[in-house]
Design a protein around this motif. Structure first.
Motif: not given
Lengths: 280, 280, 280, 280
Positions: A28-34
């Motif tokens: 989501t905008q606030r959760q990034k899968v690096i």
């Protein structure tokens, strides 16, 4: 918060089988899968699907060779809770609710909110503000339901938990969802990884639609809210299973390793009456 | 088949209220809405929403002036069942199922398929072909459940119907959906208008995903399949309510008028073991 | 209290039938049946049975001639509540309980106390004295359950009432019985006639075994306790039905007339924290 | 049949507790208790009670000293099944039923027969003779329910077993009782010891009132009918628990040893369509 998480799921497979796995954090905008990586048994094909309803990524795995097989998944993920002032987290009138939110007012398999209108109104209806109501729902569950494994089954629903007053995170989340819907507040079930969960496992909590945001609540109060990594949201556990299996196979073992990479992590416990938290 | 259908829904409204109405036929390739018209009380605003999951059109009505109010809807609709040879209506492997179909394998509020795997397998599992299984489900329901009003309530679920063996179209459809899902065949609930339904009312039946098509079944066997006009599909009645109301108001009266405009109408009763029917 | 009570029960009888009727007050030391009389249709035989468990008199009626038949019963009855100081109404240890009382600790059809141990303990367990606990149960039901007809059916159980928070005297009594049993206090269901019940009908309340007495409680608080005439006690409504019918017949109509013959009647409302009442 | 049976029940007792134990065979005309002996922990008092309803002997044990305690019981018992011709085992009209039998027509905690009238009538109603109906009930359960441990709990009822189609002897017996009552045939639950039960344990079966006799049926078909030793009968498992405990104690272990003393034992499997068996 930044973390490296590794999951191993082991099955005894007797014949070619299909498995739908939802273990990947949902971006989501606030959760990034690096960065993320699956380690699969040889001959196992993986296809990634995106759910139409709810928020989840599904890995459809085709296992062709019988035997004991382990699916491993490793992910580097970073997320940041949005902090929202409670006074903004008001009840959204039905008249202004987006069409995508309306389904989360409906009763579902494990959340029979249609039978709890009177109970919810009498218990929480006197509170004026919607955020305050949901906080009261969360606190009521925490103080009236015993957190204890071994009493509930995959068939257990919110009505059972309300009756028997015992359960695990899944049951706490179902009851939270159900009471909110019975108050005409949209609510959905949420699975994820959780920092400091003992024993390490998947976790479940719930999200409530307030002031235009899906605000996060955890009635178990077991873990810091900012230590959660969201995997999937949906109407209830029926829509957000970590694994659904089709074929001749038995679950054997699960291991989850949550490694915090955030030296300055300060736990947020979600008990503030003045702020809500959101991972959208 | 071509028909003109008129519906009147009357409520006693005590305070400003919101109503979500699903009375409009859902347009598909095989079902055309030629012309439609709402007649609403003065000061009532209508906004049309399209559901994210399921197939339905929602009219969100804001009623501001209390009193006895009637919402009327008139539609000219034409549809044509697709006839499909039974041998094409085979079981779609999970491996090949579109992501949009997978949710219809999950248990839902009124369709607790997770508790019926053994029953479904023992009753219908010996049949080899999926279409044959679903026809057997339909026939089993028809011959084991008494069609009779007054015994069931909005809380009644498929498990109740399986136990008490009595119900109306809603209950027949829920049980059909549930048994199919317990056989790992995607199934969904379907509301509509039905020619020759006595007394005139909304009807409910179910659709099953076979051979890549949503095939239509009606366990009540009350009406010709080609006399159905689809309004909405969804996981069960919780997702496809004709009307959901929010505010101080009471349902008063419903009138449905189904006027067939097809001079050469030949009823299709849906009992053919060699063909399935579809309205997609 | 002295009263003359008349009951008329009318059935449409299609074929020879058997009816088990429990409409006669049960004579105890504190309740005397002065005079009673049945008026039965011609050709109807009546045999009086005495229940083995519970306390009730059963009239077994053989109706041979079809048609609309009315059974009438008239009784002159006098009873006197025993007033017992609350401090005597303590919890009887299992070690000292008579064998005849033990069955009233078991869960029954409509009183699934086995599922409510945690709820009962958390809600009422902090109260020290058993009489105080039962008074709290009675008050909790009265303030948390809405008294309203039309929502419950003969299948409704205490768990349903706890969930849906609405019901009639039968439901209030079942919930009272269930919560007491869940507190390890023997409790039984009680049917009777009630002075000032509007509309006139049979009534249901419950009795709890405290200090060696079966103490009377009514969670509906609708009628004076000393206006009750006991007909039957048993584990729940399944054991104390006013009428059980076998054959082709339909219930048509019920009329109850309660005529108080006590010029000095002073209502006892059962809310005293210092006294319990008993009709044994 | 003659047998020596020994039972050991072990509990971890944390505080003074009361236990109600029903492990003694119930003496009837056809079942003699030749010799019996309890071995109890020091300081444990035993009082023998006789149930008012049902047939059972209860040992009320007062355990005063905490610790791990074992209750042992040894009995020498002899019984002889009465063989009754099927044609005598007819349906007893309600008009002729003894008052003591009538309660076994009522629904009970685990046997909700009031919800199964239609199902029972449609499945077994076409059979003319009551004994034939009960044999069909027994066979239907045996072929439609999987005998398997680990799926059911103490809360499981006949409706659950009918739905989920899996269970153990307790569940098989509850379903048998329930279907018979739904056919207006009195039925009761029966616990006992059983020769050749693997693993050795208590067993449950059911008795049905036919032709004036309580006829024995076992839907599990696991053991010879003449290898059963009756301990208790009652409305269902709620009334016939082997052990009910009150106080701070946990069940630890059970051992049952069934030693056949009958050199000429010929197993009776209870499948004869021409004869019923009875232990009264």
């Amino acid at each position: 918060m930044k973390a490296e998480i590794t999951t191993h799921l082991t099955y005894a497979v007797d014949s070619p089988s299909t498995i739908l796995l939802s273990v990947q954090p949902f971006p989501t905008q606030r959760q990034k899968v690096i960065q993320e990586h699956f380690t699969l048994p040889p001959d196992t094909e993986r296809e990634e699907l995106r759910a139409v309803a709810g928020e989840k990524r599904i890995s459809r795995l085709q296992v062709v060779t019988p035997g004991t097989v382990t699916f491993s998944y490793n992910v580097l993920v970073e997320n940041h809770l949005t902090v929202l002032p409670a006074e903004q987290l008001n009840h959204v009138p039905i008249a202004e609710m987006p069409a995508s939110v309306l389904p989360y007012l409906n009763p579902s398999r494990y959340c029979q909110s249609d039978r709890l209108y009177r109970l919810a109104a009498s218990q929480f209806g006197h509170l004026e503000h919607a955020f305050e109501q949901v906080m009261a729902v969360r606190d009521w569950i925490h103080s009236h339901v015993e957190y204890s494994g071994g009493y509930t089954t995959p068939h257990t629903s919110a009505l059972d938990t309300l009756t028997e007053r015992v359960g695990v995170c899944r049951d706490f989340a179902h009851l939270g969802v159900t009471l909110c819907r019975a108050l005409t507040i949209p609510a959905r079930y949420c699975t994820g990884y959780a920092y400091r969960l003992q024993p390490a496992d998947f976790h479940a909590c719930f999200e409530v639609y307030l002031g235009g945001h899906w605000v996060l609540f955890d009635a178990t109060k077991l873990v810091p809210l900012n230590g959660l990594v969201k995997i999937a949201t949906g109407v209830d556990a029926a829509e957000t299973a970590v694994a659904s299996t089709f074929g001749q196979l038995q679950f054997q073992e699960l291991a989850v390793d949550f490694h915090l990479l955030d030296p300055d992590f300060t736990p947020v416990d979600g008990s503030s009456p003045t702020h809500g938290y959101c991972l959208q």
